[in-house]
Design a protein around this motif. Structure first.
Motif, PDB file in Angstrom:
ATOM      1  N   PHE A 275       0.828  -1.204   0.000  1.00  0.00           N
ATOM      2  CA  PHE A 275       0.000   0.000   0.000  1.00  0.00           C
ATOM      3  C   PHE A 275       0.861   1.251   0.000  1.00  0.00           C
ATOM      4  N   VAL A 276       0.562   2.160  -0.931  1.00  0.00           N
ATOM      5  CA  VAL A 276       1.290   3.422  -1.046  1.00  0.00           C
ATOM      6  C   VAL A 276       0.280   4.562  -1.035  1.00  0.00           C
ATOM      7  N   ASN A 277       0.785   5.816  -1.024  1.00  0.00           N
ATOM      8  CA  ASN A 277      -0.145   6.913  -0.743  1.00  0.00           C
ATOM      9  C   ASN A 277      -0.624   7.717  -1.940  1.00  0.00           C
ATOM     10  N   SER A 278      -0.243   7.330  -3.149  1.00  0.00           N
ATOM     11  CA  SER A 278      -0.778   8.067  -4.296  1.00  0.00           C
ATOM     12  C   SER A 278      -0.763   7.174  -5.527  1.00  0.00           C
ATOM     13  N   ARG A 279      -1.555   7.575  -6.492  1.00  0.00           N
ATOM     14  CA  ARG A 279      -1.611   6.800  -7.734  1.00  0.00           C
ATOM     15  C   ARG A 279      -0.247   6.753  -8.401  1.00  0.00           C
ATOM     16  N   ARG A 280       0.393   7.907  -8.402  1.00  0.00           N
ATOM     17  CA  ARG A 280       1.688   7.974  -9.062  1.00  0.00           C
ATOM     18  C   ARG A 280       2.677   7.026  -8.391  1.00  0.00           C
ATOM     19  N   ASN A 281       2.655   7.022  -7.052  1.00  0.00           N
ATOM     20  CA  ASN A 281       3.552   6.110  -6.333  1.00  0.00           C
ATOM     21  C   ASN A 281       3.206   4.651  -6.601  1.00  0.00           C
ATOM     22  N   ALA A 282       1.937   4.369  -6.748  1.00  0.00           N
ATOM     23  CA  ALA A 282       1.540   2.991  -7.042  1.00  0.00           C
ATOM     24  C   ALA A 282       2.127   2.562  -8.374  1.00  0.00           C
TER      25      ALA A 282
ATOM     26  N   ARG B 268      -0.512 -13.204   1.006  1.00  0.00           N
ATOM     27  CA  ARG B 268       0.306 -13.719   2.099  1.00  0.00           C
ATOM     28  C   ARG B 268       0.822 -12.600   2.985  1.00  0.00           C
ATOM     29  N   ARG B 269       1.433 -11.614   2.310  1.00  0.00           N
ATOM     30  CA  ARG B 269       1.966 -10.496   3.081  1.00  0.00           C
ATOM     31  C   ARG B 269       1.381  -9.177   2.612  1.00  0.00           C
ATOM     32  N   VAL B 270       1.237  -8.268   3.544  1.00  0.00           N
ATOM     33  CA  VAL B 270       0.856  -6.899   3.220  1.00  0.00           C
ATOM     34  C   VAL B 270       1.970  -5.980   3.707  1.00  0.00           C
ATOM     35  N   VAL B 271       2.381  -5.053   2.860  1.00  0.00           N
ATOM     36  CA  VAL B 271       3.333  -4.032   3.289  1.00  0.00           C
ATOM     37  C   VAL B 271       2.626  -2.682   3.237  1.00  0.00           C
ATOM     38  N   VAL B 272       2.548  -1.997   4.370  1.00  0.00           N
ATOM     39  CA  VAL B 272       2.036  -0.632   4.363  1.00  0.00           C
ATOM     40  C   VAL B 272       3.266   0.263   4.245  1.00  0.00           C
ATOM     41  N   ARG B 273       3.591   0.601   3.008  1.00  0.00           N
ATOM     42  CA  ARG B 273       4.862   1.295   2.785  1.00  0.00           C
ATOM     43  C   ARG B 273       4.780   2.748   3.240  1.00  0.00           C
ATOM     44  N   ASP B 274       3.688   3.425   2.899  1.00  0.00           N
ATOM     45  CA  ASP B 274       3.547   4.841   3.262  1.00  0.00           C
ATOM     46  C   ASP B 274       2.534   4.960   4.386  1.00  0.00           C
ATOM     47  N   TRP B 275       2.952   5.496   5.485  1.00  0.00           N
ATOM     48  CA  TRP B 275       1.979   5.699   6.559  1.00  0.00           C
ATOM     49  C   TRP B 275       1.650   7.171   6.753  1.00  0.00           C
ATOM     50  N   ARG B 276       2.133   7.970   5.819  1.00  0.00           N
ATOM     51  CA  ARG B 276       1.723   9.369   5.784  1.00  0.00           C
ATOM     52  C   ARG B 276       1.142   9.661   4.416  1.00  0.00           C
TER      53      ARG B 276
ATOM     54  N   LEU C  98      -1.565   8.471   8.705  1.00  0.00           N
ATOM     55  CA  LEU C  98      -2.867   7.815   8.528  1.00  0.00           C
ATOM     56  C   LEU C  98      -3.417   7.436   9.891  1.00  0.00           C
ATOM     57  N   SER C  99      -4.726   7.228   9.955  1.00  0.00           N
ATOM     58  CA  SER C  99      -5.321   6.805  11.215  1.00  0.00           C
ATOM     59  C   SER C  99      -5.015   5.321  11.443  1.00  0.00           C
ATOM     60  N   VAL C 100      -5.075   4.921  12.695  1.00  0.00           N
ATOM     61  CA  VAL C 100      -4.872   3.515  13.047  1.00  0.00           C
ATOM     62  C   VAL C 100      -5.907   2.663  12.307  1.00  0.00           C
ATOM     63  N   LEU C 101      -7.117   3.186  12.258  1.00  0.00           N
ATOM     64  CA  LEU C 101      -8.201   2.488  11.579  1.00  0.00           C
ATOM     65  C   LEU C 101      -7.836   2.149  10.135  1.00  0.00           C
ATOM     66  N   GLU C 102      -7.313   3.143   9.422  1.00  0.00           N
ATOM     67  CA  GLU C 102      -6.960   2.917   8.023  1.00  0.00           C
ATOM     68  C   GLU C 102      -5.837   1.906   7.891  1.00  0.00           C
ATOM     69  N   VAL C 103      -4.820   2.067   8.722  1.00  0.00           N
ATOM     70  CA  VAL C 103      -3.668   1.166   8.619  1.00  0.00           C
ATOM     71  C   VAL C 103      -4.097  -0.259   8.961  1.00  0.00           C
ATOM     72  N   HIS C 104      -4.926  -0.416   9.978  1.00  0.00           N
ATOM     73  CA  HIS C 104      -5.388  -1.762  10.324  1.00  0.00           C
ATOM     74  C   HIS C 104      -6.248  -2.369   9.220  1.00  0.00           C
ATOM     75  N   GLN C 105      -7.009  -1.523   8.548  1.00  0.00           N
ATOM     76  CA  GLN C 105      -7.810  -2.056   7.428  1.00  0.00           C
ATOM     77  C   GLN C 105      -6.931  -2.593   6.319  1.00  0.00           C
ATOM     78  N   MET C 106      -5.855  -1.884   6.035  1.00  0.00           N
ATOM     79  CA  MET C 106      -4.933  -2.376   5.004  1.00  0.00           C
ATOM     80  C   MET C 106      -4.270  -3.655   5.472  1.00  0.00           C
ATOM     81  N   MET C 107      -3.838  -3.647   6.720  1.00  0.00           N
ATOM     82  CA  MET C 107      -3.145  -4.826   7.256  1.00  0.00           C
ATOM     83  C   MET C 107      -4.047  -6.051   7.241  1.00  0.00           C
TER      84      MET C 107
END
Ligand code: ADP
Length: 793
Positions: free
Chosen positions: A268-275, A367-375, A387-396
């Motif tokens: 998970f990244v924080n923008s379309r361009r980064n994706a 199998r694995r999730v990486v939350v690369r950008d947390w801002r 990001l909120s804990v809620l959002e990060v946990h949803q990705m995780m």
């Protein structure tokens, strides 16, 4: 066991079994115990991927088929299911509506009809009345309620997906008010709210008068952790070696490590361009792990991706997919997204880099999730925000495929020891935040108070307060009297702008004026409507003054309109307006600026250097603005004016046929942003035209032309041609250059000329001629003539 669920239609258990669902997951079983198939209101706060959708389906199907007897041996054939009701499923994003429709369409085999309603505000969606399940965004439902769609009163069940988004400053209030209205109109309506795990699920349950399932159960174990240095630090205290090679990034190392174990990774990244950039880079990590057969199949998928559309995005995606990587974001077309999701599920694509927007609605465990950008960049807060804990946990929560992996691993990335500690504190060990109503924000209340009065939900101050008592906001606020104070302020604002009238009686009777009704139906922020009306009125007033100043004998006030416009106005406006009318008309720039400064338009930000450039332009073109320009000493307002000017310039460039690539460069935006601005501008101009017409301002021809031009991205002379379906701005210009200047010309045109202008594309030419109403659009045997002087070559 799924065979023992009470209250559901007879075909459902078998359907579930065919789908591999033998027993309910514990939160689902609890929902049934609490009566969700018997009409009970329910809030289900459960982790991602733990089967919320089935809870919704159980509720909806039992609600709309209740009354039919589930026991008389229905074999699940189409004509046997009798439904006597409608269920409404509210999604937070348009893009998720089609995901959900597809999900529910599998039940059409049992005679259920599914409808989707997302676009086009200001209609009552009458056709939806015949559907059994309707999927819609909360904005759409809100507008259906405003337009008094009668079938809304006959709903049996409403499901609010992702209800924790009531916390969202932008769209939360609409969801909140809409639910409150639906429930007020129809007190028997079964309400089911699905939420991610949040800190205060019981507050939501209390608000909705609902049973609560608050569970942390997951179908597969999840281990959260942080990668730092050469190791994974997991929440259970264990560490796993995971070395990062020289010149390798952390994400790539994790993807490689997962691949060596034959697994896949969701990043998970924080923008379309980064994706897109991440997919490009990670492709070099996945590529060496592909075998021959995988390569062949990926090449086929890449070809399908290229077939979907002929764009750079499509090409970039295909290129990554050929090497076993992909990106996923809301800018992809629906077909692209499902190709990517399917290939990931089949484990052909080994890594997806995604923005989180759609992740909630898409079933892509990994199998694995990486939350690369947390801002993430946040314009209103100015800069990068965590990001909120809620959002990060949803990705995780996307980590781990039930039945396939022993457990899932979800990782954040730390680049130093302090960050390692911080990430553990902030996300790994933290509980999700409580959700908090954002209804008290002014713009939200402005909009919703007007619509509540306009659609007859309340007709007095008391009634309004009473209605607002049914919102989450009221159930959460502790400050006595606060709601009353804001409501009074908003009523005063709406009355001052003539959207509401207040009677001087005891109850404080409120009535929406006819213009107020229109504003509500048009789905405008009342402040946008006020800004536009003020600007247009100011234009008429000053245009009158200018004209009378230049009139020979100094005319008196109250001179009726109909005079010549002042010369400085004509010079710029000349090619923008119809010549038949001699009422002064604003320029396209004036109108684009007007709509750009309303709160319904996201303005472009000023970059360094912009301020000077646009200040100069603002003074040069001051005469074109509708309404008085603020002085430079009013810093905030002046800056806003310039941002609006920058936005208006973009629209003007687009309507002047400037190349898309030039515009993206000039304003530092993406093609999707241009489209977004253009869409908003045409919607606002359409609204402005309606408002102007309603209050009798004589500027509608100019507004209409400015709208059509920006809609098609063409100058005035191409408006007619570009309106033919399939033509568009570039083709219209090429046709025009050959002398085909209107729809009429096109209908009568020499086919070889049309084909030449369209560069020999027969299929396109045939379609366009058909759409223009040509008698014989067939291109068989026609060869193109390339006319002299074709500017596009
Ligand atoms: P959520 O909406 O909670 O994120 P979903 O409803 O998408 O999760 O469910 C995730 C997956 O679990 C889906 O593939 C669904 O088919 C599957 N699933 C749901 N309920 C069950 C069940 N009782 N048994 C087996 N699989 C289930």
């Amino acid at each position: 066991d799924v065979a023992d669920i009470p209250g559901v239609p007879a075909w459902l258990p078998e359907h579930l079994q065919e789908d591999g669902i033998e027993a309910l997951y514990p939160p689902q079983a609890e929902a049934v115990e609490r009566g969700v198939t018997g009409g009970a209101n329910l809030v289900a706060s459960v982790p991602t991927a733990s089967g919320k959708t089935l809870i919704a389906e159980l509720a909806m199907f039992s609600a709309i088929t209740s009354g039919t007897d589930g026991a008389d041996d229905h074999e699940g054939t189409a004509d046997e299911t009798v439904t006597d009701g409608t269920a409404l499923y509210i999604v937070p994003l348009r893009a998720l509506a089609s995901e959900k429709r597809e999900e529910f369409e599998q039940f059409e085999a049992y005679g259920l009809e599914v409808g989707v309603s997302t676009g086009n505000y200001e209609s009552d969606g009458g056709w939806l009345a015949d559907k059994d399940v309707v999927v819609a965004t909360s904005e759409k439902v809100d507008s259906l309620v405003r337009n008094d769609a009668p079938w809304i009163d006959d709903l049996d069940c409403v499901v609010a997906d992702e209800v924790h988004l009531v916390d969202d400053g932008e769209r939360g209030p609409t969801l909140e008010v809409t639910l409150a209205k639906l429930r007020k109109r129809n007190p028997d309506l079964q309400t089911v709210a699905l939420s991610a795990t949040i800190g205060n699920a019981e507050a939501l349950a209390e608000w909705l008068d609902a049973e609560l399932v608050d569970s942390t159960w997951r179908p597969i174990d999840l281990k959260k952790g942080v990668h730092y240095g050469q190791a994974l630090h997991l929440e259970d205290g264990n560490q796993k070696r995971l070395p990062v090679r020289d010149s390798e990034k952390q994400t790539a190392a994790i993807v490689r490590d997962t691949l060596e174990d034959d697994g896949s990774t969701l990043v998970f990244v924080n923008s379309r361009r980064n994706a897109e950039a991440a997919a490009r880079r990670l492709a070099s990590t996945t590529d060496p792990h592909l075998d021959g057969e995988e390569r062949d199949r990926l090449a086929e998928i890449a070809a399908e991706i290229r077939d979907v559309s002929d764009t750079e995005t499509s090409d970039d995606l295909a290129e990554a997919v050929e090497q076993g990587a992909a990106f996923h974001h809301a800018g992809l077309s629906r077909e692209h997204r499902s190709l990517v999701e399917d290939a990931f599920q089949e484990r052909l694509v080994k890594v997806i880099s995604a923005t989180p927007t759609l992740a909630a609605g898409v079933n892509t465990p990994s199998r694995r999730v990486v939350v690369r950008d947390w801002r993430r960049y946040d314009g209103t807060a100015g800069g990068m925000q965590p990001l909120s804990v809620l959002e990060v946990h949803q990705m995780m929560g996307r980590a781990g495929r039930p039945g396939l992996d022993p457990y899932g691993e979800a990782l954040l990335l730390a680049s130093n020891h302090d960050e390692l500690d911080e990430l553990f504190e902030r996300y790994v060990w933290a509980d999700p935040e409580p959700v908090q109503s954002k209804l008290a924000a002014e713009p939200a209340l402005r909009t919703h108070i007007l619509s509540t009065v306009a659609s007859g939900f309340a007709n007095s101050r008391e009634g309004l307060l009473d209605f607002l008592e049914a919102t989450l906001y009221a159930s959460q606020t502790t400050e006595g009297g606060r709601l009353e104070t804001v409501v009074d302020e908003v009523i005063a604002y709406l009355a001052a702008n003539d959207f509401l009238t207040r009677a001087d009686d005891e109850e404080g009777t409120l009535r929406a004026t006819s213009i107020g009704q229109t504003v509500s139906r048009l789905y405008l922020d009342p402040m946008s409507a006020a800004e536009m009306l003020d600007g247009l009125r100011e234009f008429e007033r000053t245009a009158g003054q200018r004209a009378s100043r230049s009139a020979p004998d100094g005319e008196q006030d109250g001179e009726p309109p109909g005079f010549e416009p002042a010369s400085e106005l004509v010079s710029d406006a000349g090619d923008d307006i119809g010549e038949s009318d001699d009422t002064p008309q604003p320029t396209a720039m004036g109108l684009y600026h007007l709509v750009s400064r309303t709160p319904d338009m996201y303005e472009l930000y000023l970059r360094s250097g912009d301020e000077e450039e646009y200040s100069m332009e603002a003074y040069e073109r001051e005469d074109e603005f509708l309404g008085a320009m603020p002085s430079e000493f009013e810093e905030g307002r002046f800056e806003d004016w310039l941002s609006a000017l920058k936005t208006a310039r973009l629209l003007e460039d687009w309507a002047d046929e400037i190349e898309e690539g030039t515009i993206t460069e000039r304003y530092g935006v993406g093609p999707g942003d241009i489209r977004g601005k253009v869409e908003t501008a045409s919607w606002l101009l359409n609204a402005a035209e309606r408002l102007a017409g309603e209050v009798g301002l004589d500027v509608t021809p100019a507004i209409r032309e400015a709208r059509v031009r920006v809609e098609h991205g063409v100058r005035a002379e191409l408006v007619d041609l570009a309106g033919v379906r399939g033509v568009g701005r570039k083709r219209a210009r090429r046709l025009f250059a050959t002398g085909i200047e209107s729809r009429e010309d096109l209908r009568e045109a020499e086919k070889s000329v049309v084909l030449g202008a369209l560069r020999g594309r027969e299929k396109t030419a045939e379609n366009i001629l058909t759409n223009a109403g040509h008698r014989d659009p067939s291109m068989e045997g026609v060869t193109p003539t390339t006319p002299d002087g074709d500017p596009t070559g």
